[in-house]
Design an enzyme around this catalytic site. Sequence first.
Site, PDB file in Angstrom:
ATOM      1  N   SER A 130     -25.328  27.815 -12.526  1.00  0.00           N
ATOM      2  CA  SER A 130     -24.728  29.152 -12.599  1.00  0.00           C
ATOM      3  C   SER A 130     -24.845  29.709 -14.009  1.00  0.00           C
ATOM      4  CB  SER A 130     -23.250  29.027 -12.235  1.00  0.00           C
ATOM      5  OG  SER A 130     -22.549  30.188 -12.578  1.00  0.00           O
TER       6      SER A 130
ATOM      7  N   TYR B 297     -14.359  24.469 -12.850  1.00  0.00           N
ATOM      8  CA  TYR B 297     -15.540  24.750 -12.020  1.00  0.00           C
ATOM      9  C   TYR B 297     -16.775  24.935 -12.893  1.00  0.00           C
ATOM     10  CZ  TYR B 297     -19.083  27.417  -9.581  1.00  0.00           C
ATOM     11  OH  TYR B 297     -20.298  27.858  -9.095  1.00  0.00           O
TER      12      TYR B 297
ATOM     13  N   LYS C 158     -20.597  22.599 -13.471  1.00  0.00           N
ATOM     14  CA  LYS C 158     -22.009  23.011 -13.483  1.00  0.00           C
ATOM     15  C   LYS C 158     -22.691  22.520 -14.764  1.00  0.00           C
ATOM     16  CE  LYS C 158     -21.964  24.817  -9.533  1.00  0.00           C
ATOM     17  NZ  LYS C 158     -22.657  24.166  -8.429  1.00  0.00           N
TER      18      LYS C 158
HETATM   19  P1  NAD Z   1     -20.361  28.402  -0.157  1.00  0.00           P
HETATM   20  O1  NAD Z   1     -18.984  27.883  -0.312  1.00  0.00           O
HETATM   21  O2  NAD Z   1     -20.579  29.563   0.746  1.00  0.00           O
HETATM   22  O3  NAD Z   1     -21.344  27.230   0.316  1.00  0.00           O
HETATM   23  C1  NAD Z   1     -21.142  25.888  -0.059  1.00  0.00           C
HETATM   24  C2  NAD Z   1     -21.158  25.064   1.211  1.00  0.00           C
HETATM   25  O4  NAD Z   1     -21.002  23.694   0.868  1.00  0.00           O
HETATM   26  C3  NAD Z   1     -20.043  25.411   2.192  1.00  0.00           C
HETATM   27  O5  NAD Z   1     -20.609  25.661   3.461  1.00  0.00           O
HETATM   28  C4  NAD Z   1     -19.158  24.166   2.208  1.00  0.00           C
HETATM   29  O6  NAD Z   1     -18.589  23.958   3.487  1.00  0.00           O
HETATM   30  C5  NAD Z   1     -20.132  23.092   1.800  1.00  0.00           C
HETATM   31  N1  NAD Z   1     -19.584  21.904   1.136  1.00  0.00           N
HETATM   32  C6  NAD Z   1     -18.763  21.851   0.056  1.00  0.00           C
HETATM   33  N2  NAD Z   1     -18.548  20.579  -0.290  1.00  0.00           N
HETATM   34  C7  NAD Z   1     -19.261  19.808   0.575  1.00  0.00           C
HETATM   35  C8  NAD Z   1     -19.464  18.420   0.724  1.00  0.00           C
HETATM   36  N3  NAD Z   1     -18.891  17.529  -0.089  1.00  0.00           N
HETATM   37  N4  NAD Z   1     -20.267  17.987   1.729  1.00  0.00           N
HETATM   38  C9  NAD Z   1     -20.875  18.859   2.559  1.00  0.00           C
HETATM   39  N5  NAD Z   1     -20.714  20.190   2.459  1.00  0.00           N
HETATM   40  C10 NAD Z   1     -19.924  20.649   1.478  1.00  0.00           C
HETATM   41  O7  NAD Z   1     -20.916  28.702  -1.619  1.00  0.00           O
HETATM   42  P2  NAD Z   1     -22.235  29.476  -2.078  1.00  0.00           P
HETATM   43  O8  NAD Z   1     -21.828  30.785  -2.654  1.00  0.00           O
HETATM   44  O9  NAD Z   1     -23.246  29.435  -1.002  1.00  0.00           O
HETATM   45  O10 NAD Z   1     -22.657  28.559  -3.285  1.00  0.00           O
HETATM   46  C11 NAD Z   1     -23.651  27.550  -3.160  1.00  0.00           C
HETATM   47  C12 NAD Z   1     -23.822  26.867  -4.492  1.00  0.00           C
HETATM   48  O11 NAD Z   1     -24.175  27.828  -5.479  1.00  0.00           O
HETATM   49  C13 NAD Z   1     -22.573  26.167  -5.023  1.00  0.00           C
HETATM   50  O12 NAD Z   1     -22.980  24.989  -5.680  1.00  0.00           O
HETATM   51  C14 NAD Z   1     -22.019  27.158  -6.016  1.00  0.00           C
HETATM   52  O13 NAD Z   1     -21.251  26.528  -7.003  1.00  0.00           O
HETATM   53  C15 NAD Z   1     -23.301  27.748  -6.591  1.00  0.00           C
HETATM   54  N6  NAD Z   1     -23.141  29.087  -7.181  1.00  0.00           N
HETATM   55  C16 NAD Z   1     -22.586  30.089  -6.428  1.00  0.00           C
HETATM   56  C17 NAD Z   1     -22.418  31.351  -7.003  1.00  0.00           C
HETATM   57  C18 NAD Z   1     -21.774  32.461  -6.225  1.00  0.00           C
HETATM   58  O14 NAD Z   1     -21.280  33.407  -6.855  1.00  0.00           O
HETATM   59  N7  NAD Z   1     -21.767  32.427  -4.896  1.00  0.00           N
HETATM   60  C19 NAD Z   1     -22.840  31.592  -8.329  1.00  0.00           C
HETATM   61  C20 NAD Z   1     -23.433  30.553  -9.038  1.00  0.00           C
HETATM   62  C21 NAD Z   1     -23.574  29.281  -8.454  1.00  0.00           C
HETATM   63  N1  UFG Z   2     -14.011  42.851 -10.697  1.00  0.00           N
HETATM   64  C1  UFG Z   2     -13.165  43.922 -10.579  1.00  0.00           C
HETATM   65  N2  UFG Z   2     -12.294  43.936  -9.533  1.00  0.00           N
HETATM   66  C2  UFG Z   2     -12.241  42.952  -8.604  1.00  0.00           C
HETATM   67  C3  UFG Z   2     -13.130  41.855  -8.729  1.00  0.00           C
HETATM   68  C4  UFG Z   2     -13.999  41.835  -9.809  1.00  0.00           C
HETATM   69  O1  UFG Z   2     -13.169  44.848 -11.415  1.00  0.00           O
HETATM   70  O2  UFG Z   2     -11.424  43.018  -7.684  1.00  0.00           O
HETATM   71  C5  UFG Z   2     -14.941  42.834 -11.834  1.00  0.00           C
HETATM   72  C6  UFG Z   2     -14.692  41.652 -12.747  1.00  0.00           C
HETATM   73  O3  UFG Z   2     -13.685  41.969 -13.677  1.00  0.00           O
HETATM   74  C7  UFG Z   2     -16.064  41.460 -13.365  1.00  0.00           C
HETATM   75  C8  UFG Z   2     -17.030  41.910 -12.274  1.00  0.00           C
HETATM   76  O4  UFG Z   2     -16.260  42.680 -11.359  1.00  0.00           O
HETATM   77  O5  UFG Z   2     -16.170  42.313 -14.442  1.00  0.00           O
HETATM   78  C9  UFG Z   2     -17.656  40.751 -11.521  1.00  0.00           C
HETATM   79  O6  UFG Z   2     -16.610  39.874 -11.085  1.00  0.00           O
HETATM   80  P1  UFG Z   2     -16.855  38.702 -10.037  1.00  0.00           P
HETATM   81  O7  UFG Z   2     -15.566  37.972  -9.873  1.00  0.00           O
HETATM   82  O8  UFG Z   2     -17.520  39.233  -8.821  1.00  0.00           O
HETATM   83  O9  UFG Z   2     -17.947  37.801 -10.763  1.00  0.00           O
HETATM   84  P2  UFG Z   2     -17.894  36.987 -12.137  1.00  0.00           P
HETATM   85  O10 UFG Z   2     -19.121  37.346 -12.874  1.00  0.00           O
HETATM   86  O11 UFG Z   2     -16.614  37.177 -12.840  1.00  0.00           O
HETATM   87  O12 UFG Z   2     -17.951  35.478 -11.645  1.00  0.00           O
HETATM   88  C10 UFG Z   2     -18.869  35.061 -10.615  1.00  0.00           C
HETATM   89  C11 UFG Z   2     -18.304  33.832  -9.918  1.00  0.00           C
HETATM   90  C12 UFG Z   2     -18.299  32.660 -10.842  1.00  0.00           C
HETATM   91  C13 UFG Z   2     -19.666  32.436 -11.369  1.00  0.00           C
HETATM   92  C14 UFG Z   2     -20.183  33.693 -12.023  1.00  0.00           C
HETATM   93  C15 UFG Z   2     -21.622  33.526 -12.418  1.00  0.00           C
HETATM   94  O13 UFG Z   2     -16.987  34.096  -9.471  1.00  0.00           O
HETATM   95  O14 UFG Z   2     -17.935  31.518 -10.136  1.00  0.00           O
HETATM   96  O15 UFG Z   2     -20.119  34.797 -11.110  1.00  0.00           O
HETATM   97  O16 UFG Z   2     -22.398  33.164 -11.323  1.00  0.00           O
HETATM   98  F1  UFG Z   2     -19.634  31.438 -12.281  1.00  0.00           F
END
Ligand code: NAD
Ligand code: UFG
Length: 337
Positions: free
Chosen positions: A125, A150, A154
């Site tokens: 991330s 969290y 990463k």
């Molecule tokens: P998500 O929660 O939708 O998907 C993760 C999936 O993993 C879920 O379906 C959950 O049931 C499953 N899971 C969790 N722990 C498990 C385990 N021990 N065994 C089997 N299944 C398990 O999340 P996502 O948004 O699809 O994120 C996927 C990956 O990308 C994660 O590693 C997350 O940290 C990373 N990531 C997400 C974002 C974001 O904003 N969505 C940003 C950066 C990185």
């Molecule tokens: N924001 C608002 N109102 C809301 C929600 C968010 O103004 O109700 C703003 C936040 O203040 C921020 C921007 O929208 O300025 C984006 O916020 P998000 O929560 O959507 O995303 P972030 O960049 O803060 O964080 C996300 C994930 C993290 C991840 C990061 C980078 O939540 O887990 O992106 O991938 F690490």
Amino acid sequence: MKKILITGGAGYIGSHTAVELINAGFDPIVLDDLSNSDEKVLDRLEEISGRKLTFYKGDCNDRILLDQISFEHELAGVIHFAAFKAVGESTQFPLKYYKNNLGSLLVLLEFMKDQGIKDLVFSSSCTVYGQPDQLPVTESTPRKEAESPYGNTKKVCEDILVDYVKSKPGIRVISLRYFNPVGAHPSSKIGELPLGVPNNLVPYITQTAAGIRKKLTVFGDDYDTPDGTCIRDFIHVMDLADAHVKAFSFLNHQEMDYYDVFNVGTGKGNTVLEVIQAFEKVNDLKLNYEIGPRREGDIEKIWADTKKINEELGWYSKYSLEDSMRDSWNWQKTLGN
Ligand code: NAD
Ligand code: UFG
């Protein structure tokens, strides 16, 4: 057809990646414990792709299950999405996060070694950059101290991968540093399923437009940005899915004990207000929002330098912010209110 184990394949990014892997001629094997997803996603994947996916409901920390999967399928590699991802919850229950996010990577690496599985793509991330001193961020921009347990999982996972590959175990690994994933499959059959009140901007916007939430609060308009609201790099989940296909295919052509990281973003930053405007315009809607105080821990601005992934993996983002806002809203409408 090469079989790829997708841990967390029923989740938001994993499910979209499964579709793109099928389109590229791979056979995804989904492993998910459904702790943050719904089994119905598998039916939806079948509707989109026209074929039934192999699904194992279980924990990717379960070595016996992993060995069973490997016995039943000759795996060409692993894409490891499974993790817990709620930043706030991670500060409340850090051990839960370290156990699942670090533990699963360790179990998988040992499993891959023992079973002779060579290729791994890992979900990292842009959170590892914190608030960078220079923008846009390149992969060599120094990482900052993590803002949450969290975020630290990463960072530590990346460190584990660096150290492990240095020990020459005979594997090839790419960590993809995602920026802010948004949007949904254009069919509206799969998308993000946030549990409870969303923390992230786009699900909050779509739920507000659907009437589930009364009003969106924009967290702060006094930042050092053109309109005072924070800047992020919003990447369509289909583009992100495609990056995994490109990364996996690329690994196959590398020497053993390869490790690298790639940013996955559009290369363009948008303010929170620009996101709201794009949402309103493309969907012909008015969103109920107000400006509120800053949210603690928010990064002021970040967006990706994508030169490395463009040049080395041949990956480019194709979807615009408007596409993302249209697809997010179409997906929300299928969920009802
Ligand atoms: P998500 O929660 O939708 O998907 C993760 C999936 O993993 C879920 O379906 C959950 O049931 C499953 N899971 C969790 N722990 C498990 C385990 N021990 N065994 C089997 N299944 C398990 O999340 P996502 O948004 O699809 O994120 C996927 C990956 O990308 C994660 O590693 C997350 O940290 C990373 N990531 C997400 C974002 C974001 O904003 N969505 C940003 C950066 C990185
Ligand atoms: N924001 C608002 N109102 C809301 C929600 C968010 O103004 O109700 C703003 C936040 O203040 C921020 C921007 O929208 O300025 C984006 O916020 P998000 O929560 O959507 O995303 P972030 O960049 O803060 O964080 C996300 C994930 C993290 C991840 C990061 C980078 O939540 O887990 O992106 O991938 F690490």
